[in-house]
Design a protein around this motif. Structure first.
Motif, PDB file in Angstrom:
ATOM      1  N   PHE A   1      -8.544   5.159  -0.490  1.00  0.00           N
ATOM      2  CA  PHE A   1      -7.524   3.754  -0.711  1.00  0.00           C
ATOM      3  C   PHE A   1      -7.105   3.542   0.559  1.00  0.00           C
ATOM      4  CE2 PHE A   1      -3.308   1.858  -1.600  1.00  0.00           C
ATOM      5  CZ  PHE A   1      -3.827   0.483  -1.875  1.00  0.00           C
ATOM      6  N   GLN A   2      -6.117   4.418   1.354  1.00  0.00           N
ATOM      7  CA  GLN A   2      -5.494   4.385   2.451  1.00  0.00           C
ATOM      8  C   GLN A   2      -6.675   4.051   3.771  1.00  0.00           C
ATOM      9  OE1 GLN A   2      -2.475   4.108   3.421  1.00  0.00           O
ATOM     10  NE2 GLN A   2      -1.761   4.644   1.327  1.00  0.00           N
ATOM     11  N   GLN A   3      -7.877   4.688   3.467  1.00  0.00           N
ATOM     12  CA  GLN A   3      -8.737   4.478   4.727  1.00  0.00           C
ATOM     13  C   GLN A   3      -9.661   3.507   4.416  1.00  0.00           C
ATOM     14  OE1 GLN A   3     -10.421   8.191   6.666  1.00  0.00           O
ATOM     15  NE2 GLN A   3      -8.998   9.286   5.283  1.00  0.00           N
ATOM     16  N   GLU A   4      -9.614   2.839   3.113  1.00  0.00           N
ATOM     17  CA  GLU A   4     -10.799   1.771   2.811  1.00  0.00           C
ATOM     18  C   GLU A   4     -11.962   2.432   3.060  1.00  0.00           C
ATOM     19  OE1 GLU A   4     -10.139  -2.024   3.986  1.00  0.00           O
ATOM     20  OE2 GLU A   4      -7.723  -1.912   3.325  1.00  0.00           O
ATOM     21  N   ASP A   5     -12.501   3.703   2.592  1.00  0.00           N
ATOM     22  CA  ASP A   5     -13.718   4.351   2.906  1.00  0.00           C
ATOM     23  C   ASP A   5     -14.373   4.609   1.694  1.00  0.00           C
ATOM     24  OD1 ASP A   5     -15.206   6.572   3.541  1.00  0.00           O
ATOM     25  OD2 ASP A   5     -14.235   7.288   5.033  1.00  0.00           O
TER      26      ASP A   5
ATOM     27  N   THR B   1     -11.317 -11.668   1.733  1.00  0.00           N
ATOM     28  CA  THR B   1     -10.871 -10.249   1.782  1.00  0.00           C
ATOM     29  C   THR B   1      -9.282  -9.987   1.675  1.00  0.00           C
ATOM     30  OG1 THR B   1     -12.774  -9.681   3.256  1.00  0.00           O
ATOM     31  CG2 THR B   1     -10.947  -7.880   3.006  1.00  0.00           C
TER      32      THR B   1
ATOM     33  N   LEU C   1     -13.286  -3.452  -3.261  1.00  0.00           N
ATOM     34  CA  LEU C   1     -12.286  -4.086  -1.989  1.00  0.00           C
ATOM     35  C   LEU C   1     -13.139  -3.932  -0.720  1.00  0.00           C
ATOM     36  CD1 LEU C   1      -9.643  -4.357  -0.548  1.00  0.00           C
ATOM     37  CD2 LEU C   1      -9.260  -2.151  -0.649  1.00  0.00           C
ATOM     38  N   VAL C   2     -13.872  -3.073  -0.351  1.00  0.00           N
ATOM     39  CA  VAL C   2     -14.659  -2.878   0.792  1.00  0.00           C
ATOM     40  C   VAL C   2     -15.905  -3.737   0.754  1.00  0.00           C
ATOM     41  CG1 VAL C   2     -15.625  -1.354   2.456  1.00  0.00           C
ATOM     42  CG2 VAL C   2     -13.561  -0.575   1.272  1.00  0.00           C
TER      43      VAL C   2
ATOM     44  N   LYS D   1       0.736  -1.196   0.069  1.00  0.00           N
ATOM     45  CA  LYS D   1       0.013   0.032  -0.031  1.00  0.00           C
ATOM     46  C   LYS D   1       0.851   1.109  -0.050  1.00  0.00           C
ATOM     47  CE  LYS D   1      -3.838   0.346   2.246  1.00  0.00           C
ATOM     48  NZ  LYS D   1      -4.852   0.184   3.417  1.00  0.00           N
TER      49      LYS D   1
ATOM     50  N   SER E   1      -5.064  -4.286  -5.444  1.00  0.00           N
ATOM     51  CA  SER E   1      -3.666  -3.634  -5.598  1.00  0.00           C
ATOM     52  C   SER E   1      -2.901  -3.812  -7.202  1.00  0.00           C
ATOM     53  CB  SER E   1      -2.403  -4.270  -4.637  1.00  0.00           C
ATOM     54  OG  SER E   1      -2.804  -3.845  -3.515  1.00  0.00           O
TER      55      SER E   1
ATOM     56  N   ILE F   1     -11.811   0.556  -5.036  1.00  0.00           N
ATOM     57  CA  ILE F   1     -11.905   0.732  -3.636  1.00  0.00           C
ATOM     58  C   ILE F   1     -13.373   0.223  -3.026  1.00  0.00           C
ATOM     59  CG2 ILE F   1     -11.928   2.318  -1.644  1.00  0.00           C
ATOM     60  CD1 ILE F   1      -9.862   3.908  -3.591  1.00  0.00           C
TER      61      ILE F   1
ATOM     62  N   GLN G   1      -7.755  -7.793  -1.411  1.00  0.00           N
ATOM     63  CA  GLN G   1      -6.820  -6.504  -1.325  1.00  0.00           C
ATOM     64  C   GLN G   1      -5.669  -6.529  -2.088  1.00  0.00           C
ATOM     65  OE1 GLN G   1      -6.247  -7.097   3.131  1.00  0.00           O
ATOM     66  NE2 GLN G   1      -7.080  -4.858   3.426  1.00  0.00           N
TER      67      GLN G   1
END
Length: 218
Positions: free
Chosen positions: A139-143, A77, A209-210, A15, A85, A206, A81
């Motif tokens: 991406f960093q926060q997976e928000d 999951t 991903l989530v 990441k 990537s 993203i 991830q």
């Protein structure tokens, strides 16, 4: 427990490498547009040279990701991830290619082109940079709420693109002597618009991903 900790360490390293790559893409994009406005061929060639390093970084990240999949054999999951990537690095590399294309347009126009560059490219660039920051923050926060903002931002960028093309075509109709310059500028507008599309792809990655489901933001 040790294996899990090792996996998370490797995942965080990937990441971080992706974030570093995104930073290089952003710089290349900014420098390419600056080279265009300033008729700076030295800076344009710097962007071309830097693209090789971004290409190499994509390969390195992908190799590290595949190695992690092979060693850790993740599922669910965790596997998602790593697959995401790979997708994100592909979109970042293509964004860098479009930055390189803008630099090549600056070179095509040369050091002493007669016609002014459309001012809206700076607005398009600024919006695209804001989109990059939004995507990497998500991406960093997976928000997913942050990622979802990219849809409306991409619509704004598309509208800017359409307006620029309309205005460039009007200039060509008035003065055929500007056709070559206008053609290169139309390419630049398209490259920036495509960068926006790839950033939107990051948002879709993203969300997948989530949530584990495919969503279309573009």
């Amino acid at each position: 427990m040790i294996a899990r900790g090792q996996f998370e360490t490797e995942l965080n390293r990937i990441k971080d490498e992706i974030s570093e790559m995104a930073g290089k893409v952003e710089i290349a994009f900014l420098e390419a547009v600056d080279a265009l406005y300033n008729q700076d061929l030295k800076l344009a060639n710097k962007v071309l040279e830097g693209d090789r390093w971004i290409d190499k970084q994509e390969i390195d990240i992908n190799n590290n990701t595949i190695l992690t999949i092979t060693k850790q054999q993740p599922v669910a999951t965790d596997l998602r991830q790593l697959i995401i990537s790979l997708r994100i690095t592909t979109d970042l590399e293509r964004m860098a290619d479009h930055a390189k294309n803008i630099a090549e347009s600056a070179i095509q126009l040369g050091e002493s082109y007669q016609f002014s560059i459309h001012p809206a490219f700076k607005e398009m660039r600024d919006l695209a940079i804001e989109m990059i920051h939004t995507a990497m923050n998500a991406f960093q926060q997976e928000d997913v709420s942050i990622a979802g903002k990219l849809s409306g931002m991409d619509d704004r960028l598309d509208n800017q693109y359409e307006n620029v093309i309309r205005e460039l075509l009007a200039i060509t109709a008035e003065d055929e002597g500007k056709t070559l310059s206008i053609l290169q500028q139309a390419f630049v507008a398209r490259y920036i618009e495509r960068i926006g599309d790839h950033i939107t792809n990051l948002g879709e990655s993203i969300l997948f991903l989530v949530k584990g489901e495919s969503y279309k933001l573009n």
